[in-house]
Design an enzyme around this catalytic site. Structure first.
Site, PDB file in Angstrom:
ATOM      1  N   HIS A 162     -15.885 -29.212  -5.535  1.00  0.00           N
ATOM      2  CA  HIS A 162     -16.334 -28.126  -6.394  1.00  0.00           C
ATOM      3  C   HIS A 162     -15.250 -27.865  -7.437  1.00  0.00           C
ATOM      4  O   HIS A 162     -14.077 -27.703  -7.092  1.00  0.00           O
ATOM      5  CB  HIS A 162     -16.578 -26.861  -5.577  1.00  0.00           C
ATOM      6  CG  HIS A 162     -17.743 -26.965  -4.646  1.00  0.00           C
ATOM      7  ND1 HIS A 162     -17.856 -26.224  -3.492  1.00  0.00           N
ATOM      8  CD2 HIS A 162     -18.858 -27.737  -4.700  1.00  0.00           C
ATOM      9  CE1 HIS A 162     -18.990 -26.519  -2.884  1.00  0.00           C
ATOM     10  NE2 HIS A 162     -19.604 -27.447  -3.587  1.00  0.00           N
ATOM     11  N   TRP A 180     -10.963 -26.543  -4.041  1.00  0.00           N
ATOM     12  CA  TRP A 180     -10.401 -27.015  -2.766  1.00  0.00           C
ATOM     13  C   TRP A 180     -11.488 -27.313  -1.732  1.00  0.00           C
ATOM     14  O   TRP A 180     -11.330 -27.006  -0.552  1.00  0.00           O
ATOM     15  CB  TRP A 180      -9.397 -25.995  -2.211  1.00  0.00           C
ATOM     16  CG  TRP A 180      -8.392 -25.554  -3.221  1.00  0.00           C
ATOM     17  CD1 TRP A 180      -7.412 -26.300  -3.801  1.00  0.00           C
ATOM     18  CD2 TRP A 180      -8.260 -24.236  -3.786  1.00  0.00           C
ATOM     19  NE1 TRP A 180      -6.688 -25.543  -4.689  1.00  0.00           N
ATOM     20  CE2 TRP A 180      -7.181 -24.276  -4.698  1.00  0.00           C
ATOM     21  CE3 TRP A 180      -8.942 -23.040  -3.609  1.00  0.00           C
ATOM     22  CZ2 TRP A 180      -6.772 -23.165  -5.430  1.00  0.00           C
ATOM     23  CZ3 TRP A 180      -8.546 -21.931  -4.343  1.00  0.00           C
ATOM     24  CH2 TRP A 180      -7.461 -21.997  -5.237  1.00  0.00           C
ATOM     25  N   HIS A 181     -12.572 -27.941  -2.177  1.00  0.00           N
ATOM     26  CA  HIS A 181     -13.680 -28.268  -1.276  1.00  0.00           C
ATOM     27  C   HIS A 181     -13.959 -29.771  -1.292  1.00  0.00           C
ATOM     28  O   HIS A 181     -15.097 -30.204  -1.457  1.00  0.00           O
ATOM     29  CB  HIS A 181     -14.943 -27.494  -1.676  1.00  0.00           C
ATOM     30  CG  HIS A 181     -14.795 -26.009  -1.589  1.00  0.00           C
ATOM     31  ND1 HIS A 181     -15.605 -25.132  -2.262  1.00  0.00           N
ATOM     32  CD2 HIS A 181     -13.921 -25.239  -0.886  1.00  0.00           C
ATOM     33  CE1 HIS A 181     -15.240 -23.891  -1.998  1.00  0.00           C
ATOM     34  NE2 HIS A 181     -14.215 -23.931  -1.162  1.00  0.00           N
ATOM     35  N   GLN A 182     -12.932 -30.580  -1.119  1.00  0.00           N
ATOM     36  CA  GLN A 182     -13.088 -32.027  -1.161  1.00  0.00           C
ATOM     37  C   GLN A 182     -13.981 -32.502  -0.023  1.00  0.00           C
ATOM     38  O   GLN A 182     -13.884 -32.014   1.104  1.00  0.00           O
ATOM     39  CB  GLN A 182     -11.714 -32.711  -1.079  1.00  0.00           C
ATOM     40  CG  GLN A 182     -10.794 -32.375  -2.238  1.00  0.00           C
ATOM     41  CD  GLN A 182      -9.937 -31.145  -2.026  1.00  0.00           C
ATOM     42  OE1 GLN A 182     -10.025 -30.491  -0.991  1.00  0.00           O
ATOM     43  NE2 GLN A 182      -9.118 -30.810  -3.008  1.00  0.00           N
TER      44      GLN A 182
END
Length: 564
Positions: free
Chosen positions: A323, A471-473
């Site tokens: 994201h 920080w949504h890898q």
């Protein structure tokens, strides 16, 4: 044991003594090895350890979670870039005007759940139904996942028996006593036609979008990390060993079966064997890295680095998603903002294009200034309304830079590589400006700091220049049935028996909203599957609560489980 009981000095002393005893007893062999103590790994370790007949080893490369920056919800940003952050950085990208995007990821007990903004977001109904379609397994569908969420949660909001649960291990609540700025944002969203809801994880996540105060993982003014709620209460048990500063460097693979791991501990490499299974929960960057280091991945890439091939899986490290938000949108406040809760108390999900079926934009109100500053005002007198992509089309890759496990990984994130992502984010910025500059938020708006009334190429340039990770890898070891899939519906690595993955890397596509809650579901789902498989193996029947997986690819793993 209740959470309150785990706060006593006597319990803490018992944990320390037990873990010291476990380590002194030796680290040769366990029934299960779980690699990574983050939002999925902590769940798997807890559920496995609930069976006193099995031994469980939980390995974490980072350190402990004892720090004010972890426990105090107002200090979460202090962890970014520090010892509790892996500090990954993507390659410089022409899509970001040549910038190299930092990609923070939690390192330490609790993983991201110990350093994130504590937002609990369930994922949209269509996300989970997509998972079920990709895997051919109804157990990943929305209706099944709702049942898991009800068991997970200790919900402290208005009763919703269909969608929310009470009495579970994990506390979830609406942001308490929110800043008036947050409620003003909800009124502003309503003024532009976005419906408001009392709960962002109720009916709102089944439709076309809406605005609401955030659900947060906070109880009694303290962060609730997944590790603290799941693992810590069972750390006094003799069947659970938890090791910090233990970097897993290789999976031990013998004749297409995972037999344990190699670990760098106290500057020595040791081998630990797993009698039953090894579970990788290292996140969407470190999980593919470890697979590749162990010979599981694209044969050509492994050959270039002199790594012996264990299984050709070309999808390892592919399908990288994240994201991405336009992080530069800010407004000056007439007076300093006194921080509350997690400083991110309100959000909305909406469609950048009315023809879309589901939301592709999530905006978050951030009640701290970050990098936004009015030249005529102190930094503490500004706030942000940040739009982000929750259905990105851009895809990146994770590849090795060498055969040494200590060498860095190469991350080509490719954020905003797809023109549709840029167009959607531009529309998101325009929408946030309309809300923030409207009548409802006027009492809190002393003037727009950025981006201002930009249009066309200038606004697109602003988006590319201010784009930042949320920080949504995810997605780099996806589950599915095509040639690029890495795990099946039961999270078993294709071609390698006794090896499973439970973290965001298995997502075919990143879920809508913050990923902590979906990662807990992934951990719970794997724990359920492993319990069912053990029962089925002993009885001679394959227990499964969804549609059957590919029998030919699954049989080696089931045979191994039967021996276990």
């Amino acid at each position: 044991m209740t959470h309150d009981e785990t706060l006593s000095p006597a319990f803490a002393a018992g944990v320390v003594a037990n873990q010291a005893e476990r380590r002194a007893a030796g680290l040769r062999e366990f029934d299960y090895i779980v690699c990574g103590a983050g939002s999925s790994g902590s769940v798997v370790a807890r559920r496995l350890a609930e069976n006193p007949a099995v031994t469980v080893l939980l390995l974490e490369a980072g350190g402990d979670d004892v720090a004010a920056s972890v426990s105090d919800p107002l200090l979460w940003q202090a962890n970014l870039g520090g010892a509790r952050d892996w500090g990954f950085v993507a390659e410089p990208s022409p899509h970001l005007n040549g910038r190299a995007m930092p990609l923070s990821m939690g390192k330490g007990l609790g993983g991201g759940s110990s350093i994130n903004a504590m937002m609990w977001s369930r994922g949209h109904q269509t996300d989970w139904d997509h998972f079920a379609q990709e895997t051919g397994d109804a157990g990943w569908g929305y209706q099944s996942v709702l049942g898991m969420y009800r068991r997970i949660e200790d919900w402290q909001g208005a009763p919703d028996p269909l969608r929310r649960g009470r009495g579970g291990l994990f506390p979830v609540e609406t942001a308490k006593d929110p800043h008036p700025l947050a409620t003003a944002m909800l009124h502003g969203a309503a003024d532009v036609g976005i419906p408001t809801f009392a709960d962002p994880n109720g009916a709102m996540m089944e439709g076309s979008g809406g605005a609401a105060l955030c659900n947060v993982a906070i109880r009694g003014g303290t962060r609730s990390s997944i590790f603290r709620r799941y693992v810590y209460p069972v750390m006094a048990q003799p069947n659970l060993t938890v090791l910090t500063h233990a970097l897993v460097t290789r999976i031990l693979i013998e004749r297409c079966q995972a037999r344990g791991v190699e670990v760098l501990l106290d500057n020595q490499r040791i081998q630990v064997r797993a009698r039953c299974e090894t579970i990788l929960s290292l996140g969407a960057i470190n999980t593919p890295k470890l697979l590749l280091q162990s010979g599981v991945g694209d044969a050509a890439q492994l050959r270039r680095h002199g790594i012996a091939l264990a299984e050709h899986l070309p999808g390892v490290g592919q399908n990288f998603q994240d994201h991405v938000m336009a992080a530069g949108c800010g407004w000056a406040s007439p007076e300093p903002l006194v921080p509350r809760n997690n400083q991110c108390e309100a959000t909305f999900f909406w469609k950048s294009d009315a023809q879309l079926d589901t939301p592709d934009i999530q905006a978050i109100l951030v009640e701290l200034p970050g990098g936004v500053q009015d030249p005529g005002a102190p930094l503490a007198e500004s706030w942000k309304l940040l739009p982000g992509l929750v259905r990105p089309k851009s895809r990146g890759t994770i590849t090795l830079t060498g055969c040494d496990p200590l060498q860095p990984i190469r991350i080509e994130a490719q954020a905003l590589a797809d023109p549709d992502d840029v167009a959607a984010l531009v529309r998101g910025v325009t929408l946030c400006r309309e809300i923030a500059n409207g009548a409802a938020m006027a009492p809190f708006n002393r003037g727009e700091v950025a981006p201002g009334n930009l249009t066309g190429a200038a606004l697109e340039a602003f988006v590319r220049e201010s784009a930042a990770t949320v920080w949504h890898q995810a997605g780099t070891a996806k589950m599915g049935r095509d040639a690029m899939s890495v795990v099946d519906a039961e999270l078993r690595v294709y071609g390698i028996a006794n090896l499973r993955i439970a973290d965001a890397s298995i997502m075919p596509r990143v879920t809508t909203g913050n990923t902590m809650a979906p990662c807990v579901v992934i951990g719970e789902r794997l724990a359920m599957l492993m319990t069912a498989t053990r029962v089925g193996a002993r009885s001679g029947v394959h227990a499964h609560d969804g549609l059957p997986a590919d029998e030919e690819r699954s049989r080696p793993v089931e045979d191994a489980l039967g021996r276990c």
